[in-house]
Design a protein around this motif. Sequence first.
Motif, PDB file in Angstrom:
ATOM      1  N   SER A   9       0.810  -1.220   0.000  1.00 25.10           N
ATOM      2  CA  SER A   9       0.000   0.000   0.000  1.00 25.10           C
ATOM      3  C   SER A   9       0.841   1.266   0.000  1.00 25.10           C
ATOM      4  N   ASN A  10       2.124   1.170   0.304  1.00 25.83           N
ATOM      5  CA  ASN A  10       2.977   2.353   0.304  1.00 25.83           C
ATOM      6  C   ASN A  10       3.855   2.454  -0.946  1.00 25.83           C
ATOM      7  N   VAL A  11       3.547   1.669  -1.981  1.00 28.20           N
ATOM      8  CA  VAL A  11       4.258   1.711  -3.254  1.00 28.20           C
ATOM      9  C   VAL A  11       3.319   2.262  -4.315  1.00 28.20           C
ATOM     10  N   HIS A  12       3.794   3.263  -5.048  1.00 25.63           N
ATOM     11  CA  HIS A  12       2.984   3.927  -6.064  1.00 25.63           C
ATOM     12  C   HIS A  12       3.723   3.884  -7.400  1.00 25.63           C
ATOM     13  N   ILE A  13       3.162   3.196  -8.385  1.00 23.53           N
ATOM     14  CA  ILE A  13       3.755   3.085  -9.708  1.00 23.53           C
ATOM     15  C   ILE A  13       2.961   3.985 -10.646  1.00 23.53           C
ATOM     16  N   SER A  14       3.634   4.920 -11.262  1.00 26.02           N
ATOM     17  CA  SER A  14       2.967   5.908 -12.100  1.00 26.02           C
ATOM     18  C   SER A  14       2.298   5.262 -13.309  1.00 26.02           C
ATOM     19  N   THR A  15       1.146   5.803 -13.669  1.00 27.26           N
ATOM     20  CA  THR A  15       0.462   5.398 -14.893  1.00 27.26           C
ATOM     21  C   THR A  15       0.329   6.585 -15.841  1.00 27.26           C
ATOM     22  N   HIS A  16       1.060   7.666 -15.549  1.00 26.12           N
ATOM     23  CA  HIS A  16       0.993   8.875 -16.360  1.00 26.12           C
ATOM     24  C   HIS A  16       1.399   8.555 -17.801  1.00 26.12           C
ATOM     25  N   PRO A  17       0.581   8.895 -18.793  1.00 24.58           N
ATOM     26  CA  PRO A  17       0.891   8.519 -20.178  1.00 24.58           C
ATOM     27  C   PRO A  17       2.187   9.138 -20.715  1.00 24.58           C
ATOM     28  N   CYS A  18       2.489  10.361 -20.344  1.00 27.37           N
ATOM     29  CA  CYS A  18       3.743  10.976 -20.808  1.00 27.37           C
ATOM     30  C   CYS A  18       4.944  10.244 -20.214  1.00 27.37           C
ATOM     31  N   LEU A  19       4.844   9.882 -18.949  1.00 28.36           N
ATOM     32  CA  LEU A  19       5.925   9.145 -18.295  1.00 28.36           C
ATOM     33  C   LEU A  19       6.109   7.791 -18.964  1.00 28.36           C
ATOM     34  N   ARG A  20       5.019   7.098 -19.253  1.00 30.54           N
ATOM     35  CA  ARG A  20       5.121   5.774 -19.893  1.00 30.54           C
ATOM     36  C   ARG A  20       5.839   5.890 -21.235  1.00 30.54           C
TER      37      ARG A  20
END
Length: 200
Positions: A9-20
Amino acid sequence: MAAPAAISSNVHISTHPCLRAKLSQLRSKGVNARETNALVHDIALIVACEALASELETVSSALQTLLPEPVPVHHLGLFREPTSLQPVEYYNNLPYHRPYSSDTASPYPTIAIVLDPIIATGGTSVAAIQTLLEWGVKKVVVIAVLASEEGLKRAAVERGGEGGKVEIWVGGCDRDLDERGMIRPGMGDVGDRLFLTIGK
């Protein structure tokens, strides 16, 4: 690549399209050192925005540009020993003595931000988290461009990570590590790519 199942619950993986898109470009072997540096900067900036929006109300150069005023920057230098894959500290400029009295607030920062470009085995992140919590920081936020599932799991539980002391924000997560502790498919040794030390 599909996002892995929830790690913690303390891990956040970005799903931002520009980042991908930028992460996909960074994986290319044809990217030169200048492009690698720009892509790492852009990815770190996007992940930092996400982390700071969550963690702060109102650090590498990418982080400093987001904050309204300069903040103290302390450095922990860690590298992974290639044979044992264990972290080795080679530099630490955290102040040893800070003025403190019972009439003042804690002399230690409430929050520390760790910039670790790649979390492969998790060893260097864990060492940085341990050092900062032992120094007196109340919360550690780790920001990385890419991580392995194994490394994220290891760093996420360090010193009660689920209890609110550690938050981890990453641009992407790959499932596997090879026998040398390198992320697969990964992007190679980003330090070598940034500083043109390939084949050292």
